[in-house]
Structures are given as C-alpha cells and as structure tokens.
Write a protein that holds these residues in place. Structure first.
Motif, PDB file in Angstrom:
ATOM      1  N   PHE A 238      95.350  61.129  65.052  1.00 16.97           N
ATOM      2  CA  PHE A 238      94.372  61.945  64.333  1.00 16.97           C
ATOM      3  C   PHE A 238      94.453  61.743  62.829  1.00 16.97           C
ATOM      4  O   PHE A 238      93.483  61.344  62.195  1.00 16.97           O
ATOM      5  CB  PHE A 238      94.536  63.427  64.700  1.00 16.97           C
TER       6      PHE A 238
ATOM      7  N   ARG B 104      93.850  58.061  61.504  1.00 18.06           N
ATOM      8  CA  ARG B 104      92.444  57.678  61.650  1.00 18.06           C
ATOM      9  C   ARG B 104      91.573  58.421  60.639  1.00 18.06           C
ATOM     10  O   ARG B 104      90.681  57.841  60.041  1.00 18.06           O
ATOM     11  CB  ARG B 104      91.967  57.926  63.074  1.00 18.06           C
TER      12      ARG B 104
ATOM     13  N   CYS C 217      87.610  59.705  65.109  1.00 15.48           N
ATOM     14  CA  CYS C 217      88.618  60.263  66.011  1.00 15.48           C
ATOM     15  C   CYS C 217      87.905  60.661  67.298  1.00 15.48           C
ATOM     16  O   CYS C 217      86.863  61.307  67.244  1.00 15.48           O
ATOM     17  CB  CYS C 217      89.274  61.503  65.402  1.00 15.48           C
TER      18      CYS C 217
ATOM     19  N   ASP D  81      86.471  64.036  68.341  1.00 12.67           N
ATOM     20  CA  ASP D  81      86.452  64.472  66.948  1.00 12.67           C
ATOM     21  C   ASP D  81      86.352  65.997  66.909  1.00 12.67           C
ATOM     22  O   ASP D  81      85.290  66.562  66.701  1.00 12.67           O
ATOM     23  CB  ASP D  81      85.281  63.824  66.218  1.00 12.67           C
TER      24      ASP D  81
END
Length: 164
Positions: free
Chosen positions: A27, A30, A37, A40
């Motif tokens: 997480f 990225r 992600c 997300d």
C-alpha cells in the motif's frame, strides 16, 4: 476511493487486516510511487485537521482500527491536541528466513489533549509507517500510512473504538 463506506463496495467476505509488511510494501510504497493500489480503499487524510475521534467516516474502518495515508511532513498537532512518539521506531522487514530486508519504519504515537507543555495523554494510539529510501537508507518524506485505534486501557472520549 476512501472512507469507511467504501468497504461496503468490497466483495463479501473481504477482510482488511494487513501485516506491517503488507502496509509498507503493497500500500504505502505504491501510494508514494503514484501507482494504483488494488483494492484502492485506503484514503488520504490531512492529520492536522482532525482529532482522532473525528476520523470515523474519513478513514477506512477495519474492525477496531482506522487506516489512512497522510504526508509525512504534516504537523502532528490537531485542533485539540497533538501526537507524540512513545517509543523507539521499529523496523519493518520484508521476505522470510535469512533473506529479510528492511523496507520501512513503524513509529508508535499517543494522542494528548491540550498544549505540549501541559497535555493530558489519552487512550488513542497511532502506528505510523514510513518507507526507507533504498538508495540512502534514510526515511522517505513522500507519504506515511497510519493505523489508529483506541486502547481499551483508558476511556476519555465517548466515541472511542475498542481494540481487540
């Protein structure tokens, strides 16, 4: 995406309970690299605009914890208090066995109400994760991921979330 209501968009049975390594590698890294992600679901929150009990609905609620991203350079002061570090940083390792590498740092903070000179410690605890810059070994200043919860030891606010 972001917010507690976004967890309703996830498939049935989805359980968000990431390890420290998963938070940093899957997480935070990225997010700091501006990569998508999947899923997300962890929103970005301006920490200095909200006291911990106001984060409900602004952060991803997963059980008894709230998850969110914030910029590492942000102030840790809020309208009614401040976050302060309570112990030494822990390293976050990735990989198993003898091949583990340090990928981040985990900082534990406690929320106190009032001014730093005479603040009163509360039961709110935050774990703040930082990336390590692979080239220099220093902390990255791009983002931090945070997990926040209320300890069951004390109760100073009626809207506390109990941790298990």
């Amino acid at each position: 995406m972001g917010g507690a209501s976004d967890s309703n968009l996830l498939p049935p049975g989805f359980h968000f309970f990431p390890s420290d390594e998963e938070l940093v590698v899957h997480f935070l890294r990225r997010k700091a690299s501006l990569l998508p992600c999947q899923p997300d679901i962890v929103p970005t929150v301006c920490m200095n605009h909200h006291d911990p009990w106001e984060l409900n609905g602004k952060a991803l609620e997963a059980g008894s914890q709230w998850y969110f991203f914030s910029h590492a350079k942000q102030s840790r002061a809020t309208p009614n208090g401040y976050w302060s570090s309570v112990c030494a940083d822990e390293t976050v390792l990735s990989g198993g066995g003898g091949c583990s590498v340090v990928v981040g740092l985990k900082k534990t903070l406690v929320f106190s109400t009032g001014e730093p000179s005479d603040g009163a410690e509360t039961n709110w605890i935050m774990h703040e994760y930082h990336l390590l810059d692979g080239r220099t070994g220093g902390s990255s200043s791009s983002s931090s991921a945070s997990s926040i919860h209320s300890s069951s030891k004390k109760s100073h606010h009626p809207n506390t979330v109990r941790s298990s």
